[in-house]
Design a protein around this motif. Structure first.
Motif, PDB file in Angstrom:
ATOM      1  N   ALA A 226       0.829  -1.211   0.000  1.00  0.00           N
ATOM      2  CA  ALA A 226       0.000   0.000   0.000  1.00  0.00           C
ATOM      3  C   ALA A 226       0.863   1.261   0.000  1.00  0.00           C
ATOM      4  CB  ALA A 226      -0.979   0.010   1.176  1.00  0.00           C
ATOM      5  N   PHE A 227       2.082   1.135  -0.544  1.00  0.00           N
ATOM      6  CA  PHE A 227       3.042   2.240  -0.622  1.00  0.00           C
ATOM      7  C   PHE A 227       3.401   2.790   0.763  1.00  0.00           C
ATOM      8  CE2 PHE A 227       1.673   1.926  -4.957  1.00  0.00           C
ATOM      9  CZ  PHE A 227       2.798   2.274  -5.705  1.00  0.00           C
ATOM     10  N   CYS A 228       3.392   1.915   1.761  1.00  0.00           N
ATOM     11  CA  CYS A 228       3.778   2.324   3.119  1.00  0.00           C
ATOM     12  C   CYS A 228       5.258   2.018   3.355  1.00  0.00           C
ATOM     13  CB  CYS A 228       2.934   1.597   4.158  1.00  0.00           C
ATOM     14  SG  CYS A 228       1.212   2.104   4.211  1.00  0.00           S
ATOM     15  N   LYS A 229       6.067   3.060   3.477  1.00  0.00           N
ATOM     16  CA  LYS A 229       7.464   2.870   3.811  1.00  0.00           C
ATOM     17  C   LYS A 229       7.590   2.632   5.316  1.00  0.00           C
ATOM     18  CE  LYS A 229       9.582   5.487   0.064  1.00  0.00           C
ATOM     19  NZ  LYS A 229      10.703   6.391  -0.301  1.00  0.00           N
ATOM     20  N   PRO A 230       8.710   2.052   5.775  1.00  0.00           N
ATOM     21  CA  PRO A 230       8.910   1.937   7.218  1.00  0.00           C
ATOM     22  C   PRO A 230       8.728   3.308   7.858  1.00  0.00           C
ATOM     23  CG  PRO A 230      10.603   0.708   6.052  1.00  0.00           C
ATOM     24  CD  PRO A 230       9.835   1.475   5.014  1.00  0.00           C
ATOM     25  N   PRO A 231       7.769   3.454   8.755  1.00  0.00           N
ATOM     26  CA  PRO A 231       7.389   4.790   9.240  1.00  0.00           C
ATOM     27  C   PRO A 231       8.470   5.462  10.081  1.00  0.00           C
ATOM     28  CG  PRO A 231       6.211   3.076  10.447  1.00  0.00           C
ATOM     29  CD  PRO A 231       6.927   2.383   9.328  1.00  0.00           C
ATOM     30  N   ILE A 232       8.649   6.756   9.811  1.00  0.00           N
ATOM     31  CA  ILE A 232       9.627   7.522  10.599  1.00  0.00           C
ATOM     32  C   ILE A 232       9.002   8.803  11.174  1.00  0.00           C
ATOM     33  CG2 ILE A 232      11.677   6.642   9.412  1.00  0.00           C
ATOM     34  CD1 ILE A 232      11.666   9.174   7.717  1.00  0.00           C
ATOM     35  N   ASN A 233       7.696   9.021  10.922  1.00  0.00           N
ATOM     36  CA  ASN A 233       7.014  10.168  11.536  1.00  0.00           C
ATOM     37  C   ASN A 233       5.565   9.767  11.825  1.00  0.00           C
ATOM     38  OD1 ASN A 233       5.395  10.571   9.119  1.00  0.00           O
ATOM     39  ND2 ASN A 233       7.182  11.578   8.204  1.00  0.00           N
ATOM     40  N   ASP A 234       4.845  10.629  12.487  1.00  0.00           N
ATOM     41  CA  ASP A 234       3.493  10.291  12.934  1.00  0.00           C
ATOM     42  C   ASP A 234       2.551  10.000  11.766  1.00  0.00           C
ATOM     43  OD1 ASP A 234       4.272  10.565  15.533  1.00  0.00           O
ATOM     44  OD2 ASP A 234       3.491  12.604  15.780  1.00  0.00           O
ATOM     45  N   GLU A 235       2.671  10.759  10.703  1.00  0.00           N
ATOM     46  CA  GLU A 235       1.798  10.546   9.546  1.00  0.00           C
ATOM     47  C   GLU A 235       2.023   9.162   8.939  1.00  0.00           C
ATOM     48  OE1 GLU A 235       0.867  12.475   5.121  1.00  0.00           O
ATOM     49  OE2 GLU A 235       2.217  13.507   6.507  1.00  0.00           O
ATOM     50  N   GLU A 236       3.276   8.775   8.820  1.00  0.00           N
ATOM     51  CA  GLU A 236       3.599   7.460   8.255  1.00  0.00           C
ATOM     52  C   GLU A 236       3.203   6.341   9.217  1.00  0.00           C
ATOM     53  OE1 GLU A 236       7.377   8.826   5.451  1.00  0.00           O
ATOM     54  OE2 GLU A 236       7.725   7.791   7.355  1.00  0.00           O
ATOM     55  N   LYS A 237       3.317   6.580  10.509  1.00  0.00           N
ATOM     56  CA  LYS A 237       2.885   5.567  11.483  1.00  0.00           C
ATOM     57  C   LYS A 237       1.383   5.348  11.399  1.00  0.00           C
ATOM     58  CE  LYS A 237       6.631   6.428  14.789  1.00  0.00           C
ATOM     59  NZ  LYS A 237       7.005   7.043  16.089  1.00  0.00           N
ATOM     60  N   LEU A 238       0.620   6.426  11.200  1.00  0.00           N
ATOM     61  CA  LEU A 238      -0.832   6.298  11.051  1.00  0.00           C
ATOM     62  C   LEU A 238      -1.186   5.513   9.799  1.00  0.00           C
ATOM     63  CD1 LEU A 238      -2.121   9.858  12.082  1.00  0.00           C
ATOM     64  CD2 LEU A 238      -2.623   7.683  13.239  1.00  0.00           C
ATOM     65  N   ALA A 239      -0.469   5.776   8.699  1.00  0.00           N
ATOM     66  CA  ALA A 239      -0.738   5.074   7.440  1.00  0.00           C
ATOM     67  C   ALA A 239      -0.431   3.584   7.581  1.00  0.00           C
ATOM     68  CB  ALA A 239       0.087   5.682   6.313  1.00  0.00           C
ATOM     69  N   PHE A 240       0.701   3.268   8.212  1.00  0.00           N
ATOM     70  CA  PHE A 240       1.063   1.855   8.370  1.00  0.00           C
ATOM     71  C   PHE A 240       0.098   1.150   9.314  1.00  0.00           C
ATOM     72  CE2 PHE A 240       3.615  -1.776   9.835  1.00  0.00           C
ATOM     73  CZ  PHE A 240       3.970  -2.308   8.606  1.00  0.00           C
ATOM     74  N   SER A 241      -0.335   1.852  10.343  1.00  0.00           N
ATOM     75  CA  SER A 241      -1.334   1.292  11.257  1.00  0.00           C
ATOM     76  C   SER A 241      -2.643   1.015  10.522  1.00  0.00           C
ATOM     77  CB  SER A 241      -1.566   2.251  12.420  1.00  0.00           C
ATOM     78  OG  SER A 241      -2.579   1.784  13.285  1.00  0.00           O
ATOM     79  N   ALA A 242      -3.018   1.937   9.620  1.00  0.00           N
ATOM     80  CA  ALA A 242      -4.247   1.745   8.825  1.00  0.00           C
ATOM     81  C   ALA A 242      -4.119   0.529   7.932  1.00  0.00           C
ATOM     82  CB  ALA A 242      -4.518   2.988   7.991  1.00  0.00           C
ATOM     83  N   LEU A 243      -2.909   0.305   7.372  1.00  0.00           N
ATOM     84  CA  LEU A 243      -2.672  -0.891   6.564  1.00  0.00           C
ATOM     85  C   LEU A 243      -2.894  -2.151   7.387  1.00  0.00           C
ATOM     86  CD1 LEU A 243      -1.522  -2.662   4.261  1.00  0.00           C
ATOM     87  CD2 LEU A 243       0.777  -2.029   5.046  1.00  0.00           C
ATOM     88  N   LEU A 244      -2.303  -2.204   8.571  1.00  0.00           N
ATOM     89  CA  LEU A 244      -2.445  -3.387   9.421  1.00  0.00           C
ATOM     90  C   LEU A 244      -3.898  -3.603   9.836  1.00  0.00           C
ATOM     91  CD1 LEU A 244       0.703  -3.032  11.748  1.00  0.00           C
ATOM     92  CD2 LEU A 244       0.467  -4.357   9.629  1.00  0.00           C
ATOM     93  N   GLN A 245      -4.625  -2.511  10.057  1.00  0.00           N
ATOM     94  CA  GLN A 245      -6.021  -2.636  10.488  1.00  0.00           C
ATOM     95  C   GLN A 245      -6.930  -3.163   9.373  1.00  0.00           C
ATOM     96  OE1 GLN A 245      -7.288   1.094  12.299  1.00  0.00           O
ATOM     97  NE2 GLN A 245      -5.447   1.157  13.558  1.00  0.00           N
ATOM     98  N   LEU A 246      -6.485  -3.064   8.122  1.00  0.00           N
ATOM     99  CA  LEU A 246      -7.274  -3.623   7.018  1.00  0.00           C
ATOM    100  C   LEU A 246      -7.324  -5.146   7.081  1.00  0.00           C
ATOM    101  CD1 LEU A 246      -6.226  -1.341   4.016  1.00  0.00           C
ATOM    102  CD2 LEU A 246      -8.486  -1.490   5.079  1.00  0.00           C
ATOM    103  N   SER A 247      -6.480  -5.740   7.924  1.00  0.00           N
ATOM    104  CA  SER A 247      -6.504  -7.201   8.074  1.00  0.00           C
ATOM    105  C   SER A 247      -7.822  -7.677   8.682  1.00  0.00           C
ATOM    106  CB  SER A 247      -5.334  -7.664   8.946  1.00  0.00           C
ATOM    107  OG  SER A 247      -5.448  -7.147  10.268  1.00  0.00           O
ATOM    108  N   ARG A 248      -8.602  -6.753   9.269  1.00  0.00           N
ATOM    109  CA  ARG A 248      -9.901  -7.157   9.832  1.00  0.00           C
ATOM    110  C   ARG A 248     -10.879  -7.563   8.737  1.00  0.00           C
ATOM    111  NH1 ARG A 248     -10.064  -1.545   9.609  1.00  0.00           N
ATOM    112  NH2 ARG A 248     -12.056  -0.548   9.043  1.00  0.00           N
ATOM    113  N   PHE A 249     -10.597  -7.172   7.508  1.00  0.00           N
ATOM    114  CA  PHE A 249     -11.401  -7.620   6.373  1.00  0.00           C
ATOM    115  C   PHE A 249     -10.757  -8.884   5.810  1.00  0.00           C
ATOM    116  CE2 PHE A 249     -11.938  -2.941   6.358  1.00  0.00           C
ATOM    117  CZ  PHE A 249     -13.330  -2.868   6.477  1.00  0.00           C
ATOM    118  N   PRO A 250     -11.397 -10.024   5.947  1.00  0.00           N
ATOM    119  CA  PRO A 250     -10.753 -11.282   5.533  1.00  0.00           C
ATOM    120  C   PRO A 250     -10.477 -11.377   4.043  1.00  0.00           C
ATOM    121  CG  PRO A 250     -13.063 -11.643   6.110  1.00  0.00           C
ATOM    122  CD  PRO A 250     -12.737 -10.243   6.526  1.00  0.00           C
ATOM    123  N   GLN A 251     -11.078 -10.473   3.247  1.00  0.00           N
ATOM    124  CA  GLN A 251     -10.870 -10.541   1.796  1.00  0.00           C
ATOM    125  C   GLN A 251      -9.676  -9.718   1.325  1.00  0.00           C
ATOM    126  OE1 GLN A 251     -13.207  -8.624   3.313  1.00  0.00           O
ATOM    127  NE2 GLN A 251     -14.199  -7.184   1.900  1.00  0.00           N
TER     128      GLN A 251
END
Length: 342
Positions: A226-251
């Motif tokens: 999802a174009f998420c680089k290893p996060p180094i600031n708050d904005e990138e941490k939020l984006a990466f967290s959002a990516l991980l949270q998409l795992s709640r959708f099994p599809q």
């Protein structure tokens, strides 16, 4: 007496049978019947074939092909303004795949030909057991892209569709009427939708969540982490967290692809080890798949290097050999119903 005489006669006779006995001893399996030998030989051949078949297939879940300059001039023109700067013809790809030991791939329709799928379609028809196609969704306001999508899937055997949000009409989102219709149609026809969030997942996360919620039968592919680089600031941490949270959708599935685009380091992109570990922990290895992003990866680390980088990254986590097998091919094989085994 007759018996004694016969024994004496045999003892005095020259040993005519001895040469035959010696000959038989030089054929150690002469006592085995031809039928038995054939069965044994067939069993050995079957065992050899089974061993070859059991070798895990390596599947590249994300690459592109486009016409060579000669092909573009003759039959498959580039879209104006989208002329490629790298070679990306299928002969070059096949050479790279053979050198790297990659068995099959998902070809994503390149922007270089935009909505003209004729070049990729010709490749799919020529190599049906090698390649599976991912077409490009046409979000034209008149809705013509919905029928085009249906035709590409049903007539030309494409098995996935890519949503590029930057092709939507200005000011509109992928959740507009046309986008919803195409997303729904993809689920109805059993093909996943890939999202290209090149300008950042944060810009598109709400659209993806909305579509996943409303159409749970449509599988989703997130290109390039999802174009998420290893996060180094708050904005990138939020984006990466959002990516991980998409795992709640099994599809939802994640492509661990185009590593050179999402790493902050040169090959072998070792800063992605923690990202991969977290993605596998959230989604499971059976929802993660490797992709090269050929031919863009070639000048970065080479096609073979794109494959080898994954093992080097996995060794730093570490993940199990079984998890690596899922990432390198089993996930794609399962999602696309063993298309590469036909």
């Amino acid at each position: 007496m007759a018996t004694a005489a016969r024994v004496a006669s045999l003892l005095l006779s020259p040993p005519a049978a001895l040469p035959l006995v010696r000959l038989q001893r030089t054929r150690p399996f002469a006592h085995i019947s031809t039928k038995t030998r054939l069965i044994t030989s067939a069993s050995a051949a079957a065992a050899s074939m089974a061993s070859t078949a059991s070798k895990p297939k390596i599947i590249d879940s994300h690459l592109h092909v486009w016409a060579s300059p000669q092909e573009a001039a003759d039959k498959y023109p580039y879209f104006p303004g989208q002329e490629p700067t790298l070679p990306g013809d299928v002969d070059f790809l096949l050479q790279c795949m053979e050198e790297a030991g990659v068995d099959g791939a998902l070809i994503v329709q390149p922007i270089n030909h935009k909505f003209d799928h004729s070049l990729v379609t010709s490749v799919l028809k020529k190599y049906p057991s090698k390649f599976v196609g991912c077409c490009l969704a046409n979000p034209a306001e008149d809705g013509s892209g919905i029928k085009q999508l249906e035709n590409l899937i049903l007539k030309d055997n494409y098995r996935a569709v890519r949503f590029n949000p930057y092709l939507w009409p200005s000011g509109q989102q992928m959740t507009n009427e046309v986008g919803r219709a195409m997303f729904s149609k993809a689920g109805e026809l059993g093909v996943p939708v890939g999202f290209m969030c090149m300008k950042g997942l944060g810009l598109h996360i709400s659209e993806i969540e909305e579509l996943c919620t409303e159409f749970p039968s449509t599988a989703v592919l997130l290109d390039h982490l999802a174009f998420c680089k290893p996060p180094i600031n708050d904005e990138e941490k939020l984006a990466f967290s959002a990516l991980l949270q998409l795992s709640r959708f099994p599809q939802v599935y994640v492509k661990f692809s185009a590593l050179f685009r999402v790493s902050r380091m040169p090959f072998p992109y070792e800063d992605l080890s923690h990202s991969l570990s977290q993605v596998v922990s959230s989604f499971g290895a059976n929802r993660v798949m490797w992709g090269s992003d050929f031919p863009f990866v070639v000048p970065e680390c080479g096609y073979k290097g794109a494959k080898e980088a994954v093992s080097l990254i996995v060794n730093r986590v570490p993940l199990s050999s079984s998890e690596l097998e899922w990432i390198m091919g089993r996930t794609a094989l399962q999602l696309f119903r063993n298309q590469w085994l036909s």
